[in-house]
Write an enzyme that holds these catalytic residues in place. Structure first.
Site, PDB file in Angstrom:
ATOM      1  N   ASP A 135     -29.408 156.871  87.404  1.00  0.00           N
ATOM      2  CA  ASP A 135     -29.504 156.375  88.779  1.00  0.00           C
ATOM      3  C   ASP A 135     -28.598 157.184  89.708  1.00  0.00           C
ATOM      4  O   ASP A 135     -29.018 157.627  90.777  1.00  0.00           O
ATOM      5  CB  ASP A 135     -29.112 154.894  88.842  1.00  0.00           C
ATOM      6  CG  ASP A 135     -30.062 154.021  88.027  1.00  0.00           C
ATOM      7  OD1 ASP A 135     -31.176 154.481  87.747  1.00  0.00           O
ATOM      8  OD2 ASP A 135     -29.677 152.897  87.663  1.00  0.00           O
ATOM      9  N   GLU A 191     -34.344 159.970  82.753  1.00  0.00           N
ATOM     10  CA  GLU A 191     -35.178 160.458  83.852  1.00  0.00           C
ATOM     11  C   GLU A 191     -34.716 161.822  84.374  1.00  0.00           C
ATOM     12  O   GLU A 191     -35.472 162.780  84.429  1.00  0.00           O
ATOM     13  CB  GLU A 191     -35.158 159.424  84.989  1.00  0.00           C
ATOM     14  CG  GLU A 191     -35.833 159.901  86.259  1.00  0.00           C
ATOM     15  CD  GLU A 191     -36.225 158.791  87.201  1.00  0.00           C
ATOM     16  OE1 GLU A 191     -36.377 157.634  86.771  1.00  0.00           O
ATOM     17  OE2 GLU A 191     -36.398 159.075  88.404  1.00  0.00           O
TER      18      GLU A 191
HETATM   19  O1  TRH Z   1     -28.158 158.571  81.577  1.00  0.00           O
HETATM   20  P1  TRH Z   1     -29.593 158.325  81.390  1.00  0.00           P
HETATM   21  O2  TRH Z   1     -29.973 157.684  80.140  1.00  0.00           O
HETATM   22  O3  TRH Z   1     -30.118 157.475  82.583  1.00  0.00           O
HETATM   23  C1  TRH Z   1     -31.101 156.482  82.417  1.00  0.00           C
HETATM   24  C2  TRH Z   1     -32.389 156.854  83.087  1.00  0.00           C
HETATM   25  O4  TRH Z   1     -32.231 157.285  84.397  1.00  0.00           O
HETATM   26  C3  TRH Z   1     -33.299 155.663  83.074  1.00  0.00           C
HETATM   27  O5  TRH Z   1     -34.477 155.974  83.765  1.00  0.00           O
HETATM   28  C4  TRH Z   1     -32.607 154.502  83.702  1.00  0.00           C
HETATM   29  O6  TRH Z   1     -33.418 153.404  83.695  1.00  0.00           O
HETATM   30  C5  TRH Z   1     -31.350 154.220  82.934  1.00  0.00           C
HETATM   31  O7  TRH Z   1     -30.517 155.344  82.949  1.00  0.00           O
HETATM   32  C6  TRH Z   1     -30.588 153.044  83.519  1.00  0.00           C
HETATM   33  O8  TRH Z   1     -30.392 159.718  81.479  1.00  0.00           O
HETATM   34  P2  TRH Z   1     -30.702 160.665  82.705  1.00  0.00           P
HETATM   35  O9  TRH Z   1     -31.665 160.047  83.643  1.00  0.00           O
HETATM   36  O10 TRH Z   1     -31.084 161.935  82.130  1.00  0.00           O
HETATM   37  O11 TRH Z   1     -29.335 160.836  83.455  1.00  0.00           O
HETATM   38  C7  TRH Z   1     -28.285 161.598  82.953  1.00  0.00           C
HETATM   39  C8  TRH Z   1     -27.576 162.277  84.107  1.00  0.00           C
HETATM   40  O12 TRH Z   1     -26.374 162.842  83.635  1.00  0.00           O
HETATM   41  C9  TRH Z   1     -28.386 163.412  84.727  1.00  0.00           C
HETATM   42  O13 TRH Z   1     -28.176 163.432  86.123  1.00  0.00           O
HETATM   43  C10 TRH Z   1     -27.792 164.660  84.096  1.00  0.00           C
HETATM   44  C11 TRH Z   1     -26.346 164.235  83.980  1.00  0.00           C
HETATM   45  N1  TRH Z   1     -25.576 164.931  82.968  1.00  0.00           N
HETATM   46  C12 TRH Z   1     -24.529 165.729  83.373  1.00  0.00           C
HETATM   47  O14 TRH Z   1     -24.325 165.903  84.596  1.00  0.00           O
HETATM   48  N2  TRH Z   1     -23.746 166.329  82.447  1.00  0.00           N
HETATM   49  C13 TRH Z   1     -23.961 166.194  81.107  1.00  0.00           C
HETATM   50  O15 TRH Z   1     -23.223 166.774  80.298  1.00  0.00           O
HETATM   51  C14 TRH Z   1     -25.059 165.392  80.694  1.00  0.00           C
HETATM   52  C15 TRH Z   1     -25.355 165.221  79.226  1.00  0.00           C
HETATM   53  C16 TRH Z   1     -25.839 164.756  81.638  1.00  0.00           C
END
Ligand code: TRH
Length: 383
Positions: free
Chosen positions: A18, A277
């Site tokens: 989010d 996402e």
């Molecule tokens: O963290 P998530 O599992 O988020 C999820 C999804 O958004 C899902 O749709 C929602 O319903 C739930 O949360 C509540 O996975 P996502 O979406 O990939 O988000 C991870 C974020 O973290 C993304 O913006 C990339 C960032 N990130 C970094 O900046 N550095 C890192 O080292 C990693 C591994 C991720």
């Protein structure tokens, strides 16, 4: 004409998607569309993990031209709503702020930014108006998606140029690995990034990587998948900076990276395991094969979403590679009879999947991105 003033509200329910999406959208609206953006976030501590420049203790700060405010029950009540108010992922703005929106003249454009889904019903909901039950206000759904009848995907204007330069530069990639993993991948190893939820298929996959025939260099950012790695390795001490060697597998634990560095990690790898996402979308911009661990939902609703994406994604993919990709993704998401994702088959399919990933990126890059579509839609309602 003055630059429109936008408010984006984000509540961090769990995980990082989010805030990842909201921060990306805020930056892009500021940088590429010259808008004045206030980003209200209720959990600055989680936000600071992916944006280390953020000082979580501050009620108000400015980063990359975006005003970032700590959203508390009291905080936005006195603020005058902007021309556009984006409610990210149904985060509920609160009665006091909605009342102020209703009092404002002209009333703000109110956007309900939805989660991403490849399902076709999304096209019917996109831009639909929804009246407030009590106040003279109407919100509009805005649905990200993969088809022209949806709001598209977040994608910065310069991403292809920045990515291509990084992928073409061996020294830049070596410097990246040295900085974040403390070592460079062994010559000839397949580079893999691993970002996932707890996953019952993980031990089998790690064992397959450790027993060859292809050397694998796997980077795991600190987070939920690390517990599974520790358990498999029998080593509870694994932490950022650790390097684990088992057979043909070298596994490095990297810290949770800054947004821009996470992109570089995806660009530097030959195969990316992503989740949720935002990382799922970022991996598509890497032009490399990906394996998606979708966010699990009740009654297996997520498996319908997984299939909806696969149906779009595999168009044009060779039959064997499609079959392999499907079975691998299904078993990685607990939707197959076996807990063992077919690693040798995926390895063999990687050349075809890599070509396919490039074509997929080309097709999506030709579409207007989400920030542009959202800005255009709101401008049309502001007139
Ligand atoms: O963290 P998530 O599992 O988020 C999820 C999804 O958004 C899902 O749709 C929602 O319903 C739930 O949360 C509540 O996975 P996502 O979406 O990939 O988000 C991870 C974020 O973290 C993304 O913006 C990339 C960032 N990130 C970094 O900046 N550095 C890192 O080292 C990693 C591994 C991720």
């Amino acid at each position: 004409m003055h630059a429109a003033h936008w408010d984006i509200f984000c509540s961090v329910v769990d995980n990082f998607g989010d805030i990842g999406v909201s921060w990306r959208l805020a930056r892009q609206l500021r940088k590429e569309h010259g808008l004045r953006v206030r980003l209200w976030v209720d959990d600055p501590v989680s936000f600071a993990l992916l944006e280390p420049r953020l000082q979580p203790g501050l009620a108000h700060q400015t980063l990359e031209g975006v005003d970032i405010l700590h959203w508390t029950p009291a905080a936005p009540a006195g603020a005058v709503p902007g021309d556009v108010v984006v409610e990210a992922f149904g985060c509920a703005l609160g009665e006091a702020f909605e009342q102020r929106m209703a009092e404002r003249q002209p009333r703000p454009v109110w956007i309900n930014l939805d989660y991403l889904s490849a399902e076709s019903w999304v096209e019917g909901v996109h831009k639909l108006g929804s009246p407030h039950p009590r106040l003279p206000l109407q919100s509009h759904f805005f649905s990200p998606g993969f088809t022209p009848a949806t709001g598209g995907l977040l994608r910065e204007a310069d991403i292809a140029a920045v990515r291509d330069a990084f992928q073409a530069s061996a020294p830049a990639q070596t410097a990246f690995w040295q900085q974040h993993a403390g070592t460079a991948p062994p010559e000839g190893a397949l580079k893999v990034s691993l970002f996932a939820y707890e996953n019952a298929a993980l031990p089998g996959l790690l064992s397959a990587w450790a027993s060859g025939p292809q050397a694998v260099f796997c980077a795991v950012p600190v987070g939920r998948a690390l517990a599974g790695v520790k358990h498999w390795a029998g080593d509870e001490s694994l932490a950022a900076g650790s390097i684990l060697r088992r057979g043909t597998l070298t596994l490095v634990v990297v810290p949770f990276l800054h947004h821009a560095d996470y992109d570089r990690l995806l660009w530097a790898c030959d195969l990316n395991f992503v989740r949720g996402e935002d990382s799922f979308v970022r991996a598509q911009w890497a032009r490399r094969p990906l394996v998606w661990h979708i966010y699990p939902q009740r009654e297996a609703a997520h498996l319908v979403k997984l299939e909806a994406f696969l149906q779009r994604y595999v168009v044009g993919l060779e039959a064997d590679a499609e079959q392999t990709l499907r079975s691998f993704w299904q078993s990685w998401n607990g939707a197959a009879d076996t807990l063992a994702p077919p690693w040798p088959a995926l390895l063999a399919a990687l050349p075809a999947l890599t070509r396919h990933a490039a074509g997929w990126d080309d097709r999506l890059a030709a579409r207007p991105d989400l920030a542009r579509q959202l800005a255009d839609f709101c401008n049309s309602l502001l007139k």
